[in-house]
Design an enzyme around this catalytic site. Structure first.
Site, short mmCIF file in Angstrom:
data_model
loop_
_atom_site.label_atom_id
_atom_site.label_comp_id
_atom_site.label_asym_id
_atom_site.label_seq_id
_atom_site.Cartn_x
_atom_site.Cartn_y
_atom_site.Cartn_z
N HIS A 110 -32.20 -7.22 -8.23
CA HIS A 110 -33.02 -6.00 -8.34
C HIS A 110 -33.22 -5.36 -6.97
O HIS A 110 -34.20 -4.69 -6.72
CB HIS A 110 -34.37 -6.32 -8.99
FE1 FES Z 1 -35.33 -9.57 -8.60
FE2 FES Z 1 -34.36 -10.78 -6.41
S1 FES Z 1 -34.92 -8.74 -6.64
S2 FES Z 1 -34.71 -11.62 -8.38
#
Ligand code: FES
Length: 146
Positions: A110
């Protein structure tokens, strides 16, 4: 889990070795002078630049390098968002493009970003800095983790 011993005698500047401790990947990185010099300049962009969240590192690592010896960084290699494996981006700039990227870690799940001390940038999903595990130096070339 028992403590484990890591040999860093062959670890060159800018390199990372990964060892396993308590079923988790632990990164050991020998930072370059340029990487260390870039750390203070990132403070204004970080969520917890002074490592005030004491859950994320032992007291000995609550300093600007987040380490016992400035050049040797030891981190648990799991993203503090949902536990994915961030990648070392020493120079390569992650997407979305960041012109001021000075090296660090990028989580592909993410898009969380961390600097070369594992400090989390503002505006990403990860809530906290990466974890520094307990460790000690047996001698210059050997680290006990745990
Ligand atoms: Fe979501 Fe690393 S940004 S697990």
């Amino acid at each position: 889990g028992a403590p484990i011993e890591a040999d860093i005698s062959k670890l060159e500047e800018g390199q990372m070795v990964i060892v396993e401790w308590r079923g988790q990947p632990v990164w050991i990185i020998r930072r370059t002078k340029a990487q260390l010099d870039a750390l203070p300049g990132q403070d204004a962009r970080l969520r917890d630049p002074k490592s005030t969240n004491t859950d994320q590192q032992p007291a000995f690592a609550q300093n600007e390098y987040r380490s016992m010896k400035p050049e040797v960084l030891v981190l648990v290699g799991l993203c503090t968002h949902l536990g994915c494996a961030p990648q070392l981006h020493a120079e390569l700039k992650p997407e979305p493009f960041d012109a001021d990227w000075k090296g660090g870690f990028f989580c592909p799940c993410h898009k969380s970003r961390f600097d070369m001390a594992g400090r989390v940038y503002q505006g990403v999903p990860a809530p906290t800095n990466l974890v520094v595990p307990p460790y000690s130096f047996i001698d210059d070339n050997h680290i006990m983790i745990g």
